[in-house]
Design an enzyme around this catalytic site. Structure first.
Site, PDB file in Angstrom:
ATOM      1  N   LYS A  28      37.615  49.958  37.902  1.00 19.73           N
ATOM      2  CA  LYS A  28      37.961  49.062  37.392  1.00 19.73           C
ATOM      3  C   LYS A  28      37.593  47.585  38.367  1.00 19.73           C
ATOM      4  CE  LYS A  28      42.585  48.428  36.699  1.00 19.73           C
ATOM      5  NZ  LYS A  28      43.159  47.269  37.381  1.00 19.73           N
ATOM      6  N   GLY A 101      45.610  40.978  36.380  1.00 20.95           N
ATOM      7  CA  GLY A 101      45.874  40.267  37.616  1.00 20.95           C
ATOM      8  C   GLY A 101      44.470  39.962  37.930  1.00 20.95           C
ATOM      9  N   ARG A 129      53.704  37.084  36.912  1.00 23.46           N
ATOM     10  CA  ARG A 129      53.084  37.493  38.212  1.00 23.46           C
ATOM     11  C   ARG A 129      52.480  36.260  39.044  1.00 23.46           C
ATOM     12  NH1 ARG A 129      48.971  42.089  37.663  1.00 23.46           N
ATOM     13  NH2 ARG A 129      48.953  42.110  40.069  1.00 23.46           N
ATOM     14  N   SER A 174      45.167  40.774  50.254  1.00 22.19           N
ATOM     15  CA  SER A 174      44.715  40.708  48.806  1.00 22.19           C
ATOM     16  C   SER A 174      43.202  40.679  48.564  1.00 22.19           C
ATOM     17  CB  SER A 174      45.623  39.724  47.994  1.00 22.19           C
ATOM     18  OG  SER A 174      45.014  39.492  46.744  1.00 22.19           O
ATOM     19  N   GLN A 176      42.221  40.462  45.421  1.00 20.87           N
ATOM     20  CA  GLN A 176      41.935  39.528  44.589  1.00 20.87           C
ATOM     21  C   GLN A 176      41.729  38.024  45.316  1.00 20.87           C
ATOM     22  OE1 GLN A 176      45.335  40.149  42.038  1.00 20.87           O
ATOM     23  NE2 GLN A 176      44.382  42.140  41.181  1.00 20.87           N
ATOM     24  N   ASP A 326      47.129  50.860  44.865  1.00 23.48           N
ATOM     25  CA  ASP A 326      47.473  51.014  43.638  1.00 23.48           C
ATOM     26  C   ASP A 326      48.133  52.688  43.470  1.00 23.48           C
ATOM     27  OD1 ASP A 326      46.775  48.478  42.600  1.00 23.48           O
ATOM     28  OD2 ASP A 326      44.910  49.061  42.283  1.00 23.48           O
TER      29      ASP A 326
HETATM   30  C1  S3P Z   1      42.029  44.791  43.024  1.00 21.57           C
HETATM   31  C2  S3P Z   1      43.095  44.304  44.178  1.00 21.57           C
HETATM   32  C3  S3P Z   1      44.213  44.679  44.377  1.00 21.57           C
HETATM   33  C4  S3P Z   1      44.682  45.845  43.365  1.00 21.57           C
HETATM   34  C5  S3P Z   1      44.290  45.650  41.894  1.00 21.57           C
HETATM   35  C6  S3P Z   1      42.810  45.392  41.989  1.00 21.57           C
HETATM   36  C7  S3P Z   1      40.987  44.049  43.024  1.00 21.57           C
HETATM   37  O1  S3P Z   1      45.193  43.700  43.997  1.00 21.57           O
HETATM   38  O2  S3P Z   1      46.123  46.245  43.351  1.00 21.57           O
HETATM   39  O3  S3P Z   1      44.556  46.673  41.058  1.00 21.57           O
HETATM   40  O4  S3P Z   1      39.976  44.482  41.906  1.00 21.57           O
HETATM   41  O5  S3P Z   1      40.394  43.091  43.811  1.00 21.57           O
HETATM   42  P1  S3P Z   1      45.385  42.559  45.132  1.00 21.57           P
HETATM   43  O6  S3P Z   1      44.350  41.948  45.570  1.00 21.57           O
HETATM   44  O7  S3P Z   1      46.671  41.780  44.790  1.00 21.57           O
HETATM   45  O8  S3P Z   1      46.366  43.518  46.343  1.00 21.57           O
END
Ligand code: S3P
EC number: 2.5.1.19
Length: 447
Positions: A28, A101, A129, A174, A176, A326
């Site tokens: 993903k 997210g 969120r 994070s 993200q 996750d």
């Molecule tokens: C992700 C980062 C994680 C993870 C999410 C996918 C990504 O979140 O939980 O399912 O693809 O960068 P966080 O960055 O909030 O930890």
């Protein structure tokens, strides 16, 4: 409670041995990034193995709204005709990221330095969120964000027409947030620097380099210092998306706890920034062999051979959390079938995922007869041993795909059947879950 459509209850019953091959979908995180970087390159990026879950489809739709041409050619086979860094056009409508997210935070990053104004929203889970963790660093580039109280969606981001480069130390682990800052840095002049104390998944760094950006990573006493040179011309790529270790976790964990199981899960990413669950399962005594290790699409992959195992509870070190963030819900399920306690500390980030995952797992496990302890940052599961978990409950999924799949896995090995109130969010990350698990021999029913 479901995301967009009607709730879909599902029920899992104690199953015979799981056997066969489990071909889990594409990663993903990598799928989102391939679409976004493809849209920011000049020319045609080809993607194979793209996850066609709703989260990623929502990102594909968003990239079209920003002016890229995104086309599906066959299952998992897509092309993106990119418009170049700084080449996005203004979307004509609100961008709806559904449950994702990652989608919304990465998209905010890549438009924050374009001078466009974009309004983002999502489903009832995503609208709860926090977005401040992304809009705060984006403000340093000169972007402004107007959202609901607490920095929630819907939110309008006014991009910086004259962005400045940024030096930012990410305060929570994070990927993200790190990725949003790097994507914003692409259209800022000069060098954008992101510092992360605890390493998180590095797909953005790998893929940015693959698309021709100048990016260096230095290990220093402060942590990883990532330096990106802005305003590159990104070159379109052929991206082969490896299979998602976070999705593989569900058949793998089911096979470990369903007596007599023996399955093969081919082509799963073994990126060390995603490997924490597998390290933990081995410590618990899991029989997992990593066969045929190789490299695919710039990521290490292997075929996972998994046999049912007698497991022992462990203490998961808090510093491992980012590499398995996750996977705690399904680890909590496996822990219920182990002997002794499994202690998961340093996990408060779980409270701001698609649901409050500490609370969702604690309540569901208790309903299934498992003793748990929790505080703000900790989840402890008291294992009952192989085959000894009572089950016999309906668990609430709170619009969270991983909570739904975790309790269905529990039901496959519990004494009495386990239902979830709504399995429809599973389609966000693992649309083929029910068919795939049934193919292995799981007793899984709709309703
Ligand atoms: C992700 C980062 C994680 C993870 C999410 C996918 C990504 O979140 O939980 O399912 O693809 O960068 P966080 O960055 O909030 O930890």
């Amino acid at each position: 409670m479901s995301g967009h459509g009607a709730a879909q209850p599902m029920t899992a019953r104690r199953s015979g041995p799981l056997t066969g091959r489990a071909e889990v979908p594409g990663d993903k995180s990598i799928s989102h990034r391939a679409l976004i970087l493809g849209a920011m390159a000049v020319g045609e990026t080809r993607i194979t193995g793209l996850l066609e879950g709703q989260d990623v489809l929502d990102t594909a739709k968003a990239m079209r709204a920003f002016g890229a041409e995104v086309t599906q050619h066959g299952p998992g086979q897509w092309s993106v005709h990119g418009v170049g860094v700084g080449g996005f056009s203004e979307p004509a409508d609100v961008i709806d990221c559904g449950n994702s997210g990652t989608g919304v935070r990465l998209l905010m990053g890549c438009m924050a330095t374009t001078g466009l104004t974009v309004t983002f929203t999502g489903d009832a889970s995503l609208r709860k969120r926090p977005m401040g963790r992304v809009t705060e660093p984006l403000a340093l580039f000169g972007a402004r964000a107007y959202g609901r109280k607490g920095g929630r969606l819907p939110m309008t981001v006014v991009g910086a027409a004259d962005p400045v480069p940024v030096r930012y130390a990410v305060p929570v682990p994070s990927a993200q947030v790190k990725s949003a800052v790097l994507l914003a840095g692409l259209n800022a002049p000069g060098q954008t620097v992101v510092i992360e104390r605890e390493p998180t998944r590095d797909h953005s760094e790998r893929m940015l380099r693959g698309f021709g950006a100048e990016l260096t990573v230095e290990e220093t006493p402060e942590g990883h210092v990532i330096t990106l040179t802005g305003q590159p011309e990104l070159r379109p790529q052929a991206v082969a998306v490896p299979r998602d270790p976070s999705s593989a976790a569900f058949p793998v964990c089911a096979a470990l706890i369903v007596e007599g199981s023996d399955i093969l899960v081919p082509g799963v990413s073994r990126n060390p920034t995603r490997d924490g669950l597998y390290v933990t399962l081995l410590e618990m005594g899991a029989d997992i062999a990593f066969e045929n290790p190789r490299e695919e699409g710039g990521e290490p992959v292997a075929d996972l051979r998994v046999r049912a195992s007698a497991l022992t509870g462990v203490e998961v070190p808090p510093e491992r959390a980012p590499s398995m963030i996750d996977e705690y819900p399904v680890l909590a399920v496996v822990a219920a079938f182990a002997e002794g306690r499994t202690v998961m500390r340093g996990v408060k980030e779980l409270r701001v995922k698609e649901s409050d995952r500490i609370d969702a797992m604690a309540r569901g496990l208790e309903a299934c007869g498992v003793r748990v302890e929790e505080d703000e940052d900790t989840l402890i599961v008291h294992g009952m041993g192989a085959g000894a978990v009572p089950g016999g409950a309906v668990c609430a999924t709170h619009i969270d795909h991983r909570i739904a799949m975790s309790f269905l896995v529990l039901g496959m090995a519990a004494k009495a059947e386990v239902s979830v109130d709504d399995g429809s969010p599973i389609a966000t990350s693992f649309p083929a879950f029910v068919g795939l698990m049934r193919g292995l021999g799981a007793e899984l029913a709709l309703g």
